[in-house]
Design a protein around this motif. Structure first.
Motif, PDB file in Angstrom:
ATOM      1  N   LEU A 294     -64.071 -82.270  58.420  1.00  0.00           N
ATOM      2  CA  LEU A 294     -64.493 -83.658  58.211  1.00  0.00           C
ATOM      3  C   LEU A 294     -63.390 -84.504  57.598  1.00  0.00           C
ATOM      4  O   LEU A 294     -63.283 -85.701  57.891  1.00  0.00           O
ATOM      5  N   GLY A 295     -62.565 -83.894  56.764  1.00  0.00           N
ATOM      6  CA  GLY A 295     -61.455 -84.626  56.156  1.00  0.00           C
ATOM      7  C   GLY A 295     -60.489 -85.149  57.210  1.00  0.00           C
ATOM      8  O   GLY A 295     -60.021 -86.289  57.116  1.00  0.00           O
ATOM      9  N   LYS A 296     -60.206 -84.342  58.221  1.00  0.00           N
ATOM     10  CA  LYS A 296     -59.314 -84.773  59.303  1.00  0.00           C
ATOM     11  C   LYS A 296     -59.918 -85.960  60.055  1.00  0.00           C
ATOM     12  O   LYS A 296     -59.223 -86.930  60.360  1.00  0.00           O
ATOM     13  N   LEU A 297     -61.207 -85.873  60.350  1.00  0.00           N
ATOM     14  CA  LEU A 297     -61.868 -86.971  61.060  1.00  0.00           C
ATOM     15  C   LEU A 297     -61.859 -88.256  60.231  1.00  0.00           C
ATOM     16  O   LEU A 297     -61.587 -89.342  60.752  1.00  0.00           O
ATOM     17  N   LEU A 298     -62.144 -88.123  58.948  1.00  0.00           N
ATOM     18  CA  LEU A 298     -62.127 -89.292  58.067  1.00  0.00           C
ATOM     19  C   LEU A 298     -60.723 -89.873  57.944  1.00  0.00           C
ATOM     20  O   LEU A 298     -60.536 -91.089  57.982  1.00  0.00           O
ATOM     21  N   LEU A 299     -59.732 -89.002  57.787  1.00  0.00           N
ATOM     22  CA  LEU A 299     -58.357 -89.478  57.649  1.00  0.00           C
ATOM     23  C   LEU A 299     -57.889 -90.168  58.922  1.00  0.00           C
ATOM     24  O   LEU A 299     -57.226 -91.216  58.860  1.00  0.00           O
TER      25      LEU A 299
END
Length: 165
Positions: A98-103
């Motif tokens: 999820l961090g990659k998607l948010l970033l």
């Protein structure tokens, strides 16, 4: 499961607050030690400039699992094209991408808002966070030794950056 990102709104404050307080409790991403109230976070959201967006990540039902924000790097006008940022993921959802998607969503939003560079300060000990940023082509600028105080201990802070141009 499919995830979606969108600009946060005032109705998201309870979830943003809960997720941020988990980050404070876990002591891996912020030097902040006092939990925030929904009133604190509502003021934080409503007092931002128009270009300093907050983004949430949700599932198809709209359940919020994390958030990211573009923050003021420095109030001097010569730094207006640079944004600091924050990312927080719900404790039980960390490590699931999820961090990659948010970033990725945050970078697109930053470009749209006219920023040319993103910067961050991460705990030097936060290996998972630094891996995320490096996977998205952030580079380490350097490490401040004993920069911040957390629970009576000085912690090292690594500065990272990425040009968006």
């Amino acid at each position: 499961m499919c995830y979606f990102t969108r600009i946060a709104n005032i109705d998201d404050i309870p979830y943003i607050t809960q997720i941020y307080n988990e980050g404070i409790e876990d002591k891996i991403a912020t030097l902040e030690t006092d939990s925030k109230t929904e009133k604190d976070m509502e003021a934080w959201l409503t007092n931002r400039s128009e270009s300093h967006k907050v983004i949430v990540i949700t599932d198809q039902r709209g359940k919020i699992y994390g958030w990211a924000s573009l923050n003021t790097f420095n109030n001097r006008c010569c730094y207006s094209g640079v944004a600091d940022f924050s990312i927080y993921i719900k404790r039980d959802m960390r490590g699931k991408g999820l961090g990659k998607l948010l970033l990725d969503a945050l970078e697109k939003t930053a470009k749209k808002e006219g920023f040319h560079k993103l910067v961050l300060s991460a705990f030097d000990s936060n290996e998972a966070g630094k891996r995320l940023y490096k996977s998205r082509n952030f580079r380490e600028v350097g490490t401040y030794i004993k920069q911040g105080l957390l629970d009576g201990q000085w912690v090292d802070i690594t500065v990272m950056e990425k040009l968006l141009d």
